[in-house]
Each structure stands twice: as C-alpha cells, then as structure tokens.
Design an enzyme around this catalytic site. Sequence first.
Site, PDB file in Angstrom:
ATOM      1  N   LEU A 213       0.851  -1.203   0.000  1.00  0.00           N
ATOM      2  CA  LEU A 213       0.000   0.000   0.000  1.00  0.00           C
ATOM      3  C   LEU A 213       0.875   1.237   0.000  1.00  0.00           C
ATOM      4  O   LEU A 213       1.768   1.348   0.844  1.00  0.00           O
ATOM      5  CB  LEU A 213      -0.869   0.037   1.267  1.00  0.00           C
ATOM      6  CG  LEU A 213      -1.904  -1.074   1.432  1.00  0.00           C
ATOM      7  CD1 LEU A 213      -2.458  -1.043   2.839  1.00  0.00           C
ATOM      8  CD2 LEU A 213      -3.032  -0.924   0.412  1.00  0.00           C
ATOM      9  N   HIS A 214       0.639   2.144  -0.928  1.00  0.00           N
ATOM     10  CA  HIS A 214       1.402   3.393  -0.895  1.00  0.00           C
ATOM     11  C   HIS A 214       0.671   4.569  -1.521  1.00  0.00           C
ATOM     12  O   HIS A 214       1.180   5.677  -1.506  1.00  0.00           O
ATOM     13  CB  HIS A 214       2.754   3.213  -1.588  1.00  0.00           C
ATOM     14  CG  HIS A 214       2.628   3.104  -3.076  1.00  0.00           C
ATOM     15  ND1 HIS A 214       2.274   1.937  -3.705  1.00  0.00           N
ATOM     16  CD2 HIS A 214       2.774   4.029  -4.051  1.00  0.00           C
ATOM     17  CE1 HIS A 214       2.227   2.141  -5.009  1.00  0.00           C
ATOM     18  NE2 HIS A 214       2.521   3.400  -5.256  1.00  0.00           N
ATOM     19  N   ARG A 215      -0.538   4.344  -2.063  1.00  0.00           N
ATOM     20  CA  ARG A 215      -1.246   5.451  -2.721  1.00  0.00           C
ATOM     21  C   ARG A 215      -1.600   6.525  -1.700  1.00  0.00           C
ATOM     22  O   ARG A 215      -2.103   6.197  -0.615  1.00  0.00           O
ATOM     23  CB  ARG A 215      -2.565   4.979  -3.331  1.00  0.00           C
ATOM     24  CG  ARG A 215      -2.434   4.080  -4.480  1.00  0.00           C
ATOM     25  CD  ARG A 215      -2.258   4.812  -5.795  1.00  0.00           C
ATOM     26  NE  ARG A 215      -1.681   3.839  -6.700  1.00  0.00           N
ATOM     27  CZ  ARG A 215      -0.704   4.068  -7.549  1.00  0.00           C
ATOM     28  NH1 ARG A 215      -0.211   5.282  -7.672  1.00  0.00           N
ATOM     29  NH2 ARG A 215      -0.223   3.128  -8.304  1.00  0.00           N
ATOM     30  N   ARG A 248       6.870   5.784   1.750  1.00  0.00           N
ATOM     31  CA  ARG A 248       5.824   6.808   1.944  1.00  0.00           C
ATOM     32  C   ARG A 248       4.898   6.385   3.084  1.00  0.00           C
ATOM     33  O   ARG A 248       4.569   7.181   3.968  1.00  0.00           O
ATOM     34  CB  ARG A 248       4.995   6.976   0.662  1.00  0.00           C
ATOM     35  CG  ARG A 248       3.766   7.859   0.851  1.00  0.00           C
ATOM     36  CD  ARG A 248       2.880   7.855  -0.377  1.00  0.00           C
ATOM     37  NE  ARG A 248       3.334   8.779  -1.392  1.00  0.00           N
ATOM     38  CZ  ARG A 248       3.019  10.081  -1.438  1.00  0.00           C
ATOM     39  NH1 ARG A 248       2.244  10.619  -0.510  1.00  0.00           N
ATOM     40  NH2 ARG A 248       3.460  10.849  -2.402  1.00  0.00           N
ATOM     41  N   ASP A 289      -2.603  -1.482  -3.732  1.00  0.00           N
ATOM     42  CA  ASP A 289      -3.147  -0.323  -4.444  1.00  0.00           C
ATOM     43  C   ASP A 289      -2.208   0.060  -5.588  1.00  0.00           C
ATOM     44  O   ASP A 289      -2.326   1.131  -6.169  1.00  0.00           O
ATOM     45  CB  ASP A 289      -3.423   0.854  -3.496  1.00  0.00           C
ATOM     46  CG  ASP A 289      -2.200   1.283  -2.707  1.00  0.00           C
ATOM     47  OD1 ASP A 289      -1.071   0.850  -3.032  1.00  0.00           O
ATOM     48  OD2 ASP A 289      -2.365   2.071  -1.757  1.00  0.00           O
TER      49      ASP A 289
END
Length: 368
Positions: A213-215, A248, A289
């Site tokens: 997940l990084h969005r 992130r 994502d």
Amino acid sequence: MRRIVHVVGARPNFMKVAPMMRELSKYPHQFEQLLLHTGQHYDDNMSRVFFEDLVLPNPDIYLGVGSGSHAQQTARIMLACEPVLMKHRPDLVIVVGDVNSTLACALTAAKLGIKVAHLESGLRSFDRTMPEEINRRLTDHIADLLFTTEPSANENLCREGIDSERIHFVGNLMIDMLVQQLPKANERWNTIYSNLKFRSKTRDLEHCVLVTLHRPSNVDEVEKLRKIMQALVDIAQEVPVIFPVHPRTRSRMENAGEKIEYSNLIILNPLGYLDFLALMSHATLVVTDSGGIQEETTYLGVPCLTLRNTTERPITITQGTNELVNLETIRQHIDKIMDGTWKKGKVPEMWDGKSAERIVNVLLRQVD
Ligand code: UD1
C-alpha cells in the site's frame, strides 16, 4: 545511428526499461543507448536492488533530485534534465508509466524538439485526484510514439483525439521481465520461506496474504491508514499477512506517531524485484493499491484485491484475477478466495514476453 535516452526515476520504471535496453542492444549499429536516472527514488531498496536483480547497466546520468512536493520534484527534474538533453541531443527520449519523472522528462524533451516515446501509454483511471492520472494524460499528449498494453488504452487515446498512426498496441513490457525472471525468483523461494517462517513464529505459511500500500488516497490520511491497518490485523488472525512497507507509508505512520510494528503482521522493508516476485507467485492472494501488481497477479493467476475505487487497468478485472474492493467488502472477497471459488482469469492478449521485440520493430521502421 540513433541516440536514445531512457528515463527511469521510480521503482515501477526499472522492470520496464530493462527488457527495452536488452532488446535494443541487439542492434548496436542502429541504436546508441543512454540511461538517465532522475533519482526520484533513491533508497537502496527502492532503486539499487533493482539494478542488481534486473541486470540493468549503471545509469549514465544520475540527476539526484530526491523527494519533494509535486511541483518541487517535477521542476527539479526538468531543470536538471534540460542541460543533459541539450548536451547529448538524443533522437528519442523514452519515458515509461506515470510517475513525476515521466512527465518532467517528456515535457523537457518535447520543448527541446526531441521526439518522445511513451511506454504504457493510454491508461486512464478517470480520477483526476491521482497525480499519476495527470502525469499520464499530459505525457500522452506530448508523446510522438505511444505504446499500449491493453485495448482500452487505444480507445482512450483515440477518444482524446490522438492520431491512431502514432499508437501501437504491443502488449505488456513488464510481463517481458516477469517471464524472464520468474525461474530465478522461484529459486529463492526456499530461503524466503524459511525466513518468513521464522518471522511468523512458525505459523503455517501454506496460505498467506501479501500486502502493498502506498497510494496517497490510502496512506496520507492517518485515520484511513489506521482503519486499513486494523483490517489487516483482523485478517491476520486467520491467515498470515506479509506486508513490505513502502517508505511513503512508513513515513506517514511515523509522522502520525503511529507504531509500525503490529504483533500479528509480518512487517518487512521494501523487497527487491526477485524476492517480491517469488512471494507474489506463492501468495494465496494479494491486497494492493499498486498499478503494476494488478497486472503481474493477472499474469500469474493469483487473486488480487485492489483497495481503490478505480483502476486504469480494466483488463485485469474483465479478463484477469483482479477486483476493486473497499474496507466494507474486502472480507467477503477474501472468504471467496479462501473457499476456492474465485474467478480463474486468463492472460490478456500479447502479454507474452515479446513486447520489447514489438516496440523495437516499430523503432527500427522509424530508423529506415
Ligand atoms: C511514486 C509514484 C507512484 C508510484 C510509486 C512507486 C509519482 C507521482 N508517484 O510514489 O506513481 O506508484 O512511486 O513506488 O511519481 N521516499 C523514501 N525513499 C525513496 C523514495 C521515497 O523514503 O527512495 C519517501 C519520501 O518520504 C517521499 C515519499 O517516500 O517523500 C514519496 O516518494 P515520491 O517519489 O514522492 O512518491 P511515491 O509515493 O514513492
């Protein structure tokens, strides 16, 4: 002899440029290649490890721009890229995907009158809150040659008025890399498995969920991120959850004073290409994502749950193993996968390991 500059900047670029460079190197009398790395991603595990895993040559030019706001990062790349392109005067700049480095270098090249080829062109999420959607749209409208991975991309480009003669449906370059590297990745599986078994306190790993997940839409708001982490903790009560955490995501959690270690999740640092591919091909399911992972799981036939409202890669849903989910629906989808009643999916047309060959054939025609 044509001089080509390949642009890479962020993690998802490396696995697409590697097969292109390899294929072009078969024509040393027609093409001279330079690799430009903007330095958008700079940590070893976000960049260097991919050069090793993918046997990419060291960059000829490194801009070292690092992180920043969108305007800062994009502007810094343009400022650093312009003198380089003026010095080398390439005949073609090849950019890939939708990251800030893609748009920044495409725009700089176009304004210098240098031709631009865009790989992975035409994808649209129709969600303009995603920075990638802005990058893709603008890059497509700057590019002279547009190479697409799925038919929806051709439709999008034609609808936007782009001349069909410039558009070439060539299949998925990232799958070229996957096809080449899968045997090497699988050789690592036993080592990875024993390490994970140790980390999971010897829980059975026959079934496991792999998460990435990084969005910004999932990780930038701490309340949303907290809810997602809670959902993962709940899932991990039944099946081991392996989560290599993007920088992130880690920095957003740490800034919010949130602990990153959850006792029943197997939290890892970002993995290299081969280790991640090995894990993905052995996972029972993937929650993500990412854009590229939706495609890689479709090729591998591994069920994929994409925690987003939209996808720019609709073929992974209509033909592949992917579905869009949210925190309300994710459990029912996981149950279906565990019950063995998930759709089987098929490999889309031209995702066959030969995309680089098709692209180079187009480029050779341009040289003649
Ligand atoms: C970028 C791309 C995204 C892609 C993703 C893959 C844009 C707009 N976004 O997002 O499309 O899916 O890469 O990873 O180009 N950081 C580090 N080390 C690094 C790189 C980043 O610690 O090597 C941290 C920094 O805190 C930075 C943050 O991650 O501020 C975000 O990095 P950035 O390159 O801006 O965007 P990504 O979220 O990585």
